[in-house]
Scaffold this active site. Structure first.
Site, PDB file in Angstrom:
ATOM      1  N   ASP A  88       0.697  -7.580  -4.332  1.00  8.75           N
ATOM      2  CA  ASP A  88       1.715  -7.678  -3.304  1.00  8.75           C
ATOM      3  C   ASP A  88       0.977  -7.610  -1.964  1.00  8.75           C
ATOM      4  O   ASP A  88      -0.194  -7.234  -1.907  1.00  8.75           O
ATOM      5  CB  ASP A  88       2.696  -6.515  -3.457  1.00  8.75           C
ATOM      6  N   ASP A 133       2.648  -6.775   1.786  1.00  2.00           N
ATOM      7  CA  ASP A 133       3.113  -5.717   2.685  1.00  2.00           C
ATOM      8  C   ASP A 133       3.210  -4.381   1.963  1.00  2.00           C
ATOM      9  O   ASP A 133       3.882  -4.274   0.931  1.00  2.00           O
ATOM     10  CB  ASP A 133       4.488  -6.074   3.239  1.00  2.00           C
ATOM     11  N   ASP A 169       3.789  -1.820  -4.510  1.00  8.07           N
ATOM     12  CA  ASP A 169       4.127  -0.568  -3.818  1.00  8.07           C
ATOM     13  C   ASP A 169       5.605  -0.214  -3.881  1.00  8.07           C
ATOM     14  O   ASP A 169       5.997   0.812  -3.318  1.00  8.07           O
ATOM     15  CB  ASP A 169       3.720  -0.661  -2.340  1.00  8.07           C
TER      16      ASP A 169
END
Length: 223
Positions: free
Chosen positions: A11, A13, A172
């Protein structure tokens, strides 16, 4: 027959880079343009990682008299503001660049799968100096669906030359956890992202506490 190379999908961000300050600034640019001043603060970092519409909704919720049409109207304004200042405060998390270099040196295939619009993701990866380290980049609008649907993840792996059965996802958020479940692949969630160690509540296959640990973690997860 040669065995397929192992693939690590990231991922963007909140995983590779802390983009929160620039995301919040773009949303606040919208509110300032409407004469309201900054409606979001650093305390809203977690919302920033849920996307532009989530930030606008939170900001508008602190004002009287708003509706979804106002979010729709301001979303393109937010994207324009963000594109114009996409890397003012954004930085890679400590150890990220070194970990990517080690993994590539060990023969891993690397890829990005993000719910950030593809054009913005490509721009940010280039500005961070790491775009050429990834064999593929799948954004929110690359395909008709986005994470947690499995299709973007599968594309991120296969377009980079890997196979899903020999891949892992580093993320995240709950979206990344659900993506792993959808695609049937192990997920490692970072504890230095927006939720910190609380992300363990999602019971991923692994937790990543620092990028220095990633090469060994990938080796264990992709034996």
């Amino acid at each position: 027959m040669l065995q397929a190379k192992r693939t690590v999908v990231f991922d963007l961000d909140g995983t590779l880079a802390d983009t929160s300050a620039d995301l919040l600034a773009a949303a606040n640019a919208c509110f300032r343009g409407m004469g309201h001043g900054d409606m979001l603060t650093a305390a809203d970092t977690l919302t920033a990682f849920h996307g532009g519409r989530a930030m606008l909704k939170l900001g508008f919720s602190r004002l009287d008299g708003w509706d979804e049409a106002m979010i729709d109207a301001q979303y393109p304004v937010l994207l324009e503001a963000y594109a114009g200042a996409i890397d003012t405060h954004t930085r890679l998390y400590p150890g990220a660049l070194a970990a990517l270099e080690v993994l590539r040196g060990q023969g891993y295939v690397l890829s990005v799968c993000t719910n950030k619009p593809a054009g913005l993701a490509e721009t940010l990866l280039r500005k961070l100096g790491i775009r050429d380290m990834f064999g593929a980049m799948i954004g929110a609008d690359t395909l008709p669906t986005r994470k947690p649907d499995a299709a973007p993840y599968v594309a991120a792996v296969t377009q980079a030359g890997g196979v899903v059965a020999r891949s892992i996802l580093i993320g995240d958020t709950e979206t990344d956890r659900k993506t792993g479940l959808s695609a049937g692949v192990p997920v490692a969630l970072v504890t230095f992202g927006p939720e910190g160690h609380a992300i363990a509540r999602l019971e991923p296959e692994a937790l990543l506490h620092h990028f220095d640990d990633l090469p060994d973690l990938a080796e264990r997860m992709l034996q």
